[in-house]
Each structure stands twice: as C-alpha cells, then as structure tokens.
Design a protein around this motif. Structure first.
Motif, short mmCIF file in Angstrom:
data_model
loop_
_atom_site.label_atom_id
_atom_site.label_comp_id
_atom_site.label_asym_id
_atom_site.label_seq_id
_atom_site.Cartn_x
_atom_site.Cartn_y
_atom_site.Cartn_z
N PRO A 183 -6.05 13.29 8.61
CA PRO A 183 -5.39 14.39 8.37
C PRO A 183 -4.07 14.14 9.90
O PRO A 183 -2.95 14.34 9.79
CB PRO A 183 -5.88 15.77 8.81
CG PRO A 183 -7.00 15.66 9.85
CD PRO A 183 -7.53 13.75 9.36
N TYR A 184 -4.35 13.31 10.38
CA TYR A 184 -3.67 12.68 12.03
C TYR A 184 -2.86 10.85 11.44
O TYR A 184 -2.32 10.41 12.77
CB TYR A 184 -4.64 12.58 13.31
CG TYR A 184 -5.22 13.64 13.46
CD1 TYR A 184 -4.56 14.76 13.45
CD2 TYR A 184 -6.45 13.80 13.32
CE1 TYR A 184 -4.34 16.10 13.65
CE2 TYR A 184 -6.76 14.74 12.93
CZ TYR A 184 -6.24 16.16 13.15
OH TYR A 184 -6.16 17.40 13.80
N THR A 185 -3.22 10.25 10.21
CA THR A 185 -2.55 9.20 10.12
C THR A 185 -1.36 9.20 9.00
O THR A 185 -1.06 10.49 7.99
CB THR A 185 -3.82 8.36 9.64
OG1 THR A 185 -4.31 8.33 8.40
CG2 THR A 185 -4.43 7.81 10.32
N LEU A 197 1.87 0.02 7.81
CA LEU A 197 1.53 0.86 8.62
C LEU A 197 0.03 1.53 7.72
O LEU A 197 -0.58 2.48 7.81
CB LEU A 197 3.07 2.67 8.40
CG LEU A 197 3.75 2.00 8.60
CD1 LEU A 197 4.88 3.33 8.34
CD2 LEU A 197 3.65 2.09 10.38
N SER A 198 -0.39 0.90 6.43
CA SER A 198 -1.97 1.32 5.89
C SER A 198 -2.45 0.16 5.54
O SER A 198 -1.69 -0.56 4.47
CB SER A 198 -1.83 2.23 5.21
OG SER A 198 -0.93 2.06 3.85
N ASP A 199 -3.42 -0.09 5.27
CA ASP A 199 -4.06 -1.33 5.36
C ASP A 199 -3.47 -2.33 4.85
O ASP A 199 -3.81 -3.92 4.78
CB ASP A 199 -3.54 -1.28 3.23
CG ASP A 199 -5.04 0.13 2.61
OD1 ASP A 199 -6.25 0.09 3.71
OD2 ASP A 199 -4.95 -0.06 1.53
N GLU A 239 -2.43 -5.27 -3.35
CA GLU A 239 -1.53 -5.06 -2.33
C GLU A 239 -1.24 -6.62 -1.03
O GLU A 239 -1.32 -7.53 -0.97
CB GLU A 239 -1.92 -4.54 -0.94
CG GLU A 239 -3.05 -2.69 -1.55
CD GLU A 239 -3.23 -2.31 -0.59
OE1 GLU A 239 -2.85 -0.54 -1.34
OE2 GLU A 239 -3.62 -2.49 0.30
N VAL A 240 0.63 -6.21 -1.84
CA VAL A 240 1.40 -7.57 -0.93
C VAL A 240 2.04 -6.39 0.17
O VAL A 240 3.46 -5.67 -0.48
CB VAL A 240 1.77 -7.99 -2.28
CG1 VAL A 240 3.11 -8.82 -1.00
CG2 VAL A 240 1.45 -8.71 -2.87
N HIS A 241 2.62 -7.19 1.04
CA HIS A 241 3.48 -6.60 2.26
C HIS A 241 4.24 -8.04 2.86
O HIS A 241 3.29 -9.19 2.81
CB HIS A 241 2.64 -5.99 3.66
CG HIS A 241 3.39 -4.60 4.84
ND1 HIS A 241 4.62 -5.72 5.56
CD2 HIS A 241 3.99 -4.28 4.04
CE1 HIS A 241 5.36 -4.90 5.79
NE2 HIS A 241 5.09 -3.11 5.67
N PRO A 242 5.65 -7.90 3.01
CA PRO A 242 6.17 -8.65 3.73
C PRO A 242 5.58 -8.56 5.55
O PRO A 242 6.14 -10.33 5.33
CB PRO A 242 7.85 -7.59 3.89
CG PRO A 242 7.55 -6.49 3.66
CD PRO A 242 6.35 -6.46 2.80
N CYS A 249 1.21 -1.36 -0.20
CA CYS A 249 0.33 0.17 0.15
C CYS A 249 0.55 1.22 -0.04
O CYS A 249 0.74 1.56 -0.69
CB CYS A 249 -1.00 0.00 1.47
SG CYS A 249 -2.05 1.56 1.50
N SER A 250 1.51 1.88 1.14
CA SER A 250 3.01 2.40 0.89
C SER A 250 4.09 2.00 0.83
O SER A 250 4.27 0.80 1.46
CB SER A 250 2.35 2.95 2.43
OG SER A 250 1.08 3.41 2.37
N VAL A 251 4.90 2.30 0.71
CA VAL A 251 6.37 1.82 0.67
C VAL A 251 6.99 3.50 2.21
O VAL A 251 6.38 4.19 2.03
CB VAL A 251 6.98 3.44 -0.30
CG1 VAL A 251 8.57 3.51 -0.56
CG2 VAL A 251 6.93 2.86 -2.01
N GLU A 252 6.93 2.20 2.94
CA GLU A 252 7.73 2.20 4.19
C GLU A 252 8.99 2.29 4.81
O GLU A 252 9.46 3.11 5.15
CB GLU A 252 6.77 1.32 5.61
CG GLU A 252 5.48 0.78 5.01
CD GLU A 252 4.60 -0.33 5.38
OE1 GLU A 252 5.58 -0.69 6.83
OE2 GLU A 252 3.43 -0.13 5.45
#
Lengths: 295, 295, 295, 295
Positions: B78-80, B249-251, B240-243, B44-47
């Motif tokens: 706006p706080y995330t 941090l999102s989704d 969406e794929v995350h290790p 989702c996001s580049v972390e």
C-alpha cells in the motif's frame, strides 16, 4: 577479465565474445548448434526393428536428421514396459546403417554407459537423471555428444550446472534440452518453459533444444510448441513419432503419426526462415553394402 | 447437438464450427481476433501527459494499434505508487484524440467501472482480479471489450470460466490474456505458459493475447517471448514501453524503450508472416480539431 | 480380495488389514515404524572424526537414536565440497562403535552401493536420486533399511512407486521421507508438504519420516516443523545438527547447534505423547573394547 | 529504532517486543490470538435455517466458539450455487442469537461490505480476493475483525502485505489464514504450507489461523492437518462441517460430519495442551428472549 566465461559456470557459461558450440558428426555435414536448426525424431521406445525402420525412413523423408529411440526406459512404475535394452541398441545401429541417421538414445545407469556409447551417436540424460551426478560424470568421460534434459523441477541455473558437471570431465559436447516442468495445471503434461530458451542462449554457448512432445503430453499442440520453440531461438527439437501411435507401448498420447510429423515439418519451415536460420538436412543414406550394426 | 459450443463453457467454448470472435472499433478498420495480429503497447502507469504522448507517438510509429496505460494500479504494497486515477484517464483520452489509438486501461473496483468505461476503449481485468467475480459481472454489463488476464495460479479452465462470468452478463467481447504463472524459478518474473495459447485456441473462440512483459519481468527476453507467442498462435500482444525505462515509476525492469520496442516490432513481422497472418495497422490519426478528452 | 494390498503398489500399498512395517536392528531394542517415534540426527556432511564424534555424543544425549552424516554429497555445483568419501564412512563406523548409534548415510552411485552398505546401517537415497531407478534397484538387492527421500517435484504416488522399485528387488525395509517440494515462495527452502504424512500413512504400510531441516532451509522454524510432523503422524525425523553451524561446509543455514537440537527434543516430547506414542530410546553405548570400524 | 515494527510492514510487522494482537468480542470472554486456540466451524454454504442451526448446536457442543457459513460464494463457474445471499445472513444472525456463537462470513464485493458487516462478527476475505485491494480497503474502514485468507499462489510476504492494506485504513483486527496453495500433486486439493505458520508468527503480531478443509479437499486427513497446524503454532482453525456432507451443495468432499468434527476436537485437545495453550471456550448461549436477528 572481460572475455572470460561467466561464473559460476566456467565451462558452460558464455560472454558476448564466446562463440556458440557447434557439434559435428564424422563424415557428414550434420551439425547441432550454430546457424542451423536440427530435428531429432523417432519413437519413445524401440519396439521392433520393423517399426523403427519404418519410423526412421518416414521422419528422414520429412526432414529429421537424427533418430531418437529408447532402449532403456526409466519408468515410474516397475511394472510397465522398460525397453528392449541391448536388442534395441542393435536395432538402432541397423537402422542407422540403413538411413544414415545418427541415433540418440538414453542411458540411465553408470554401468551401461560404455555399452550405450558403443551404439549411440548422442547419449541422452533424461529429466529424471539430471541430478544424477554419478551418471553425469560418467558421460563426461566420453567424447560423444550428450543431450541433457532439464529436470522436472530444476531451475535454469541448476540445468546449466548439470552441463558443467559433464564438462568438468572433459566432454564439451553438451546439448541442453528444455522439456517442460511440473506445474499445477493438468491441461498439459508439463509446463513448457519457452522463456528458458532465450535465458539459456544468454547464459551458455551450448546448443539449446526443446522436446515439445513431453512438454505437451498431447499431440494436438506439439506443432504449435515446436513453432514457438524455434521462434524463441531454439537450435533444434526432439519429437516423438510412431507409425501407429495408438499401438505405442509408451507415450501413446503424445506421439505423432508420420503424417502429423510431416505436417509439423512443413509448418515449421517458415518459422525457421523467419528466425534467419535453415533446417539442417539429413546426411545422405549410406550405400547398402555399408550396413554394420555396431558403428 | 454437434454444432453446440463446448460444455462447461456454453458461451466461451467452441466447436470446430464456431467462428472466431472478432472485435471491432467504431469508425476504424481496427480489429482484435480473426486473421490479424494486433499489438497493444504503452507504459505500465500513466505518469504524465508528456510521457504518455511521447510513448503513444512512438509505439504507433512502430506498429502498435492500441495504447495501454495504467490509471489505477493494483500494488502489492500500500506504500507504492498506485496511479494517477482519473487524471490518468483524462490523459489517455487526450492522447487517444491526438493519435487515434484506442486506449486499454485496468479497472480494479466495481464502483469505478462506469468511470473507467467512460474513458477506456478496452477495460483490462488484471491477474490479481481474475477471480474477483463481482468485478467480472460488472464489466459484463458493459458493451465494451474486456482484456482478461489469467490469474497468477489460475488453470486454463478457470481462466475460460472467468470469461464465461463476464459473458453471462451479456458482454461477449472478451480477450483472454496469458501473462505467465507462478513457478519456482526466479530466472523470470513469471513462467510464460506458451502452451496455453494453442490450448485456449482449441477451447474457445475468443481472441488470445499474451503479455510478454509481465511474463518475462526482464527486457532482454521480451522480443523472444513475443516471437514465440505469435508462432504459437496468439492473436496479439500487450507490451510495456516507456520512453525512459530507468525512470519508470513501476515495472522499470521490464519496460522496453521506444527503440527496443521498434526493434521488437521489426523482428516480429517475419513471424507474423510465417504464421500466415498480418499485422493490424493503427487507425489513421484523427484531424487535430477532433480532440475531445472524453469519448 | 479384500485383504490384498492396494494396487498399483502391490508391495508398498496397504489395506486396513496390513500391519505397519517395523524395522529392527540386530542386538538392540531400536525400531523404526510401529508405535515409536525415532529421531535421526547429525551433520549434513562428515567433516572430521572430531566433529562427528562430538555431534554424535550430543545428539544421543538429547534423544536421537541414529546418527546421520554425509560421506558422498550430491552437489548442484561441481566446484563445491562433495564429501570425504570412504574416509567419512570409516569415521561413521568409528563413532558408531563409540556411541552405539547406527549410522544413516547417502549413496549416490550404483557402483558404490556395496561399499556404502559395508559401513551404513541405513542407506539414504537423496531427493535428487528418487527417480534414479538403477540406484533404487541396486539398494533393493541389499537386506538393509533404505531411507528414501521424496524428489523435489515428485508426487506422493511417484514416491510410493519409487519404494516399490526397491521392494521388487526383495528389500522390504524402506522408509519414505518427506523433505519438502519446490514452490514459488522463497520464505522457506522447500515447501514442507505435511499433508503427505497422513496420505502416505493411508496408502502404505512403510514408516514415514520427515526431514524438517531441508524443508525449512532455516533453523528458526525447524522445531515448529518437527512438532507439526509428529502431530500429523510421522514415525520419525531426520535432523541436521552441527556443533558449530556457522563453520559447516554444507547446509550451514539449516543446521541446528547441539543446544538448539536439545531444545527441539525437549519441545517435541509433549507432541509425541499427544500423538499417543513414545520416543524410541538410543541403544546403550557399547563397551569400549567392542570398537570396530567396520561392522 | 530497535522497538519499531519491521519494515516493510509498518503495521502488520513485529519485533520481539511487539505484543500479539488479541481480538475480543463485546460482552463475552471470547478471544482470538494470544494464549488461546480458537475454533471456527460450520458449513461451507448456509443452505437453510435448519441445517445451519443443527450444525451450530453440534459444533458448539464439540468446542467450536465461532460459526462459519457462506452467504455469498465466489464460484469458479457462473452456473453453480452461489449462496443464499442476504437470506443466509439473516439465518446466521438468528442462529447466533440462539447459540451465542459469533458468525464469520465472506464478503466478495465492495458494495456489499456494509450489508455483510451489519450481520457478521468477523468478515472473511477469501483466497480469490486476497489481491482485491479495493475490497481490502473497504473492510479496512470497518472496526470489525477480518479473517484474511492467503491467495492460491500468494507468497507469505504478499499475504502480510494484504493485511497491511486493510490496516492502513485503520482496522487493526486482522486474522491471517493459511489455506493451502497451488501445487502439482493432486493427492490433496491444495498444498498446506504448514511452515507458513511459524514464519508468519515471526513476521507479524496478528493471529494466524489455518483452514485445513480447503487445504486437504478430503475429509480423511483434516484431523491430521488440524493437529499439525496447532503443533506448528497456529492460533486457531476454521473447519467445514455439515450435518449430512453427501448432501452439501458445495465442498461436499471436504466437509466433516458432526461426529467427525467431534472426533477431531477430541483428538486436538492433547496437541493444544502440548503447545502450552488452551482451547477458547464458546460464549454461553444467550437467554432465549434475547434473540434478535440483526445484532
């Protein structure tokens, strides 16, 4: 206990250990649920013996193994065709005797449940009656399969709860059928909730069917929705077919011709295989002398 | 004239004679649209560089041929976490250089279009900005592909019209992406409108993608929705794929692990074949010396 | 012909010349429809004689002129309280005899229509049964008013058509009740379609009511919705009131206390006046000797 | 702490102790929020100086105290009229100088915020841009009131969060405007969520407005929706008025004539009184010599 079925659906719910419900039909190999994919097809309404028989022969040849046909039609307007009633039930029984195809037909009134059950092999509860708990209880007293359609705006949880209403009366043979829900886009008649299929398969051990005809409301995308339904894990389809769609007394816009249905079935087979499943074959046609209008 | 494209979409519309738009990428065999099925995957996001690189290597090995990753995140609150911005764009370019995977990233501000376009191979317009015509015009001035997501409550017709907004500025490389619309059932995050796929394929010559992750909002049905999308005729998926999904941090709820994505891809292949299509293979990884953060 | 009622609702539709339907009750001044605004109040379910009597006295003192109370409750789950049945009908009749308030109660089964009609002054068709045409026909054979609630996802046109189903059987005393429809926002239980009121008033001559309790699903906005309903032209309201809401067996979250209902009625009066209308006063309480449980 | 504003909206949220936000305009008695009810009226699009001036004089005479008028129009199709741009802004300023009515106009592009702010007294964020966070941030840097319209399918919570986006940039003068959301019934253009008004009033201290014109999409129910909005607690209305609606270049179906608007205002006054409030009067027209196109 870890093997108990999921609350809040003590009967319809499943855990990983719960085997899928497989519905069988006496004296045939026909099944609904489990490994096979089963196709129900036929006209929205039974309009005459001739059109019903022609449709049944056609859809059987293409691979359908049950025949649908409306005898009592719930209609938004009281001024439109509402079905041929008991005459249609007789025609369904006659055509079943000819083709060996068990028949699926809708019941819309508690007082007609016994009559419809005398003829039907599977009783359908339509989307408009999914919240009609009196009717759900009444078909729950039968020992015949019930095809339960999701309501126009029913959540998945409410749909399973409607199955639970039937099951608390002792009838465990319930098929849940996604048929599209109301949404804001008029491009399709309803919004086909394909995600309901894997969600239902996780929540319940009951067979999950799809009605792509009512979801689409237009013939040109029925095959695509059928393929998607099978790819998402559906156990079967119920499809509207009419020998001459432009002449249909109801749902003309969404009824496939026999040729269109045949093409759909040919296109569907690779997806059934891709899903690691097989098409359930129609039962052999009975010998001519066995014809008996009432089963 | 019978071969003219359909009104009211003179550019995006199609007739039977209109060939499908096929998007190509310089110096590669990679295509979007046409006969192949193309898979975009990534976080989702580049972390961080590390997680992005790990994800890219993993999804490439499983068959993804483009890398997604958010640098500028539109967030309800706006706080995330709202993304790492240009630093993330740099990381995307670095990882592209390592893996050969073109990168897809969202642009949310007209004033950042040139910056994002300097790094991205495909610019994404998110669902929240589908009706942001200023932004549509601005990406219309580019000559890079745009992945246009359907709005939360946009009709199919409005979605095609948003593509038309981009195309009137001269950019004909638009990919339309169904990602689920708002509905009343909370069983899924959005309601995946699988019927939009065949409807879009009839109305437009543009490639049609599906984002099953945002449609589902839960990992357990992403594979089923992916299969359904391909069966319905989609030209590709963005997943969406995350290790390590629980740390996302999102989704986090809808991100697949690398192993889950690999299983999805293995399950998907038979459906791609059943659809008479092939998976578009990732471009070969470039030689190490070619690494260059800005393309 | 210019004075004919509007198609496609030959009975329910109106033209400018059609007078509004005004429902009257024998031996009282009570009316529903026309110039007055009529308030129905009472508990979701009849739980006991004591609570019903206490509620009836209270709502009557605040200005309600009919008493609602559920005897047969349609419930999503088969495992929740479904009403006291005929016992509840007896309690309603007893309390009517005490207070002079006609009673409104729901019927959910065709086979119970005669029983419910023996006790009820107004029969309610709930939202779940708006498309239950068998039930609509059955109450159509009565000559008692029917309060018809709009379905969860019924269009305004379908709602009028449901009234038409009742009227084709000869019962012209139908009250249409907006109660909110399904939507994506969970801030309220349903989405109160206040625009349905002026649209219905244009399309039909039937009285139009609103159920702000089910629309809201939370007590804190019931008064605001009630004021809005009257301002939009509603002919009356049906409101859930319980003497001790936290103890209610159903709909506890949306039931007003007697004090809250009294405050609502005081706040409502200026809006009734602003609409150029008057509150219909409750009929005088009968003399004690007239008590008779079955009317 | 008991007096802190509600999370998750630290700026927009309220507790019982938070006073309502009241927006004032320099050198006038005009207010938005608090005890008064404020009416904004004018054409969908500014089409010419003449029509704008005629409309402004007319709506002022009927009780409107601000003038709306679109200069930059977001349009679904790129081929329809999209406003006169800066020329329209000039016309708005000229008519403001003539009538003393502050002007409300939409901004649809971050790069035009300063230009629009140079002319406008209140900047409107349209429903299509409610999720355009770049634009929200940009108007957040201004110190001018912003009328923020709810998105087509935004929840109430998301709408407040969009206000929070503006407020985190320092601009506390936000007006939230309900304008109807997407639903399945085509009887109205959008579904007016009247319950959003009391919910918003509970959650936030910001003024809450209603756009009955876009909610209805048809003139014949705009007055009923306006009355309902005020009865539900709205702080004001924004209404589309055109001197000759059939000739309007946009929104012809929902624009009131000057006579219809005058009738609406006369019908509205009793509901404003019933709500215990008063209509905010237009500021006095400036002396002719003060005319200055840019404030």
């Amino acid at each position: 206990m870890s093997t108990s079925r999921k609350r809040p659906y003590p009967l319809a719910g499943r855990t990983e250990a719960t085997p899928p419900t497989v519905i069988t039909f006496a004296d045939t190999e026909l099944t609904i649920g489990g490994e096979g994919v089963t196709i129900i097809a036929g006209p929205c309404s039974v309009e005459s013996y001739e059109m019903l028989s022609e449709t049944a022969q056609g859809v059987r040849a293409s691979g359908a193994s049950l025949l649908r046909g409306g005898a009592f039609k719930p209609r938004t307007s009281p001024y439109t065709f509402s079905g041929l009633g008991v005459d249609a039930l007789e025609m369904l029984a006659t055509v079943r005797a000819e083709t060996g195809l068990p028949v699926v037909t809708e019941v819309i009134d508690t007082r007609l449940v016994d009559t419809v059950a005398m003829y039907a092999d599977v009783l359908q509860i339509g989307a408009r009656n999914m919240h009609n708990y009196a009717l759900l209880s009444e078909v729950g007293r039968l020992r015949k399969p019930v095809l339960l359609k999701r309501g126009f705006a029913a959540t998945i949880a409410e749909t399973i709860m409607a199955a639970e209403h039937i099951m608390t009366q002792g009838n465990m043979q319930v098929i849940i059928c996604e048929r599209g829900i109301r949404s804001f886009d008029t491009a399709t008649r309803n919004l086909f909730d394909v995600a309901a299929i894997p969600v239902l398969k996780q929540e319940t051990h009951l067979p999950v069917f799809v009605d792509p005809s009512h979801a689409a409301g237009r013939t040109d995308i029925v095959a695509a929705l059928s393929n998607a339904a099978i790819a998402a894990g559906a156990d079967g389809l119920i499809i509207e077919v009419h020998p001459r769609p432009p002449e249909a007394l109801s749902d003309a816009d969404q009824s496939l011709s026999l040729a269109e249905f045949d093409a759909l079935m040919r296109g569907l087979r690779p997806f059934v295989q891709a899903a690691g499943r097989h098409l359930v074959m129609p039962a052999p046609a009975p010998r001519p002398t066995q014809a008996d209008p009432v089963s």
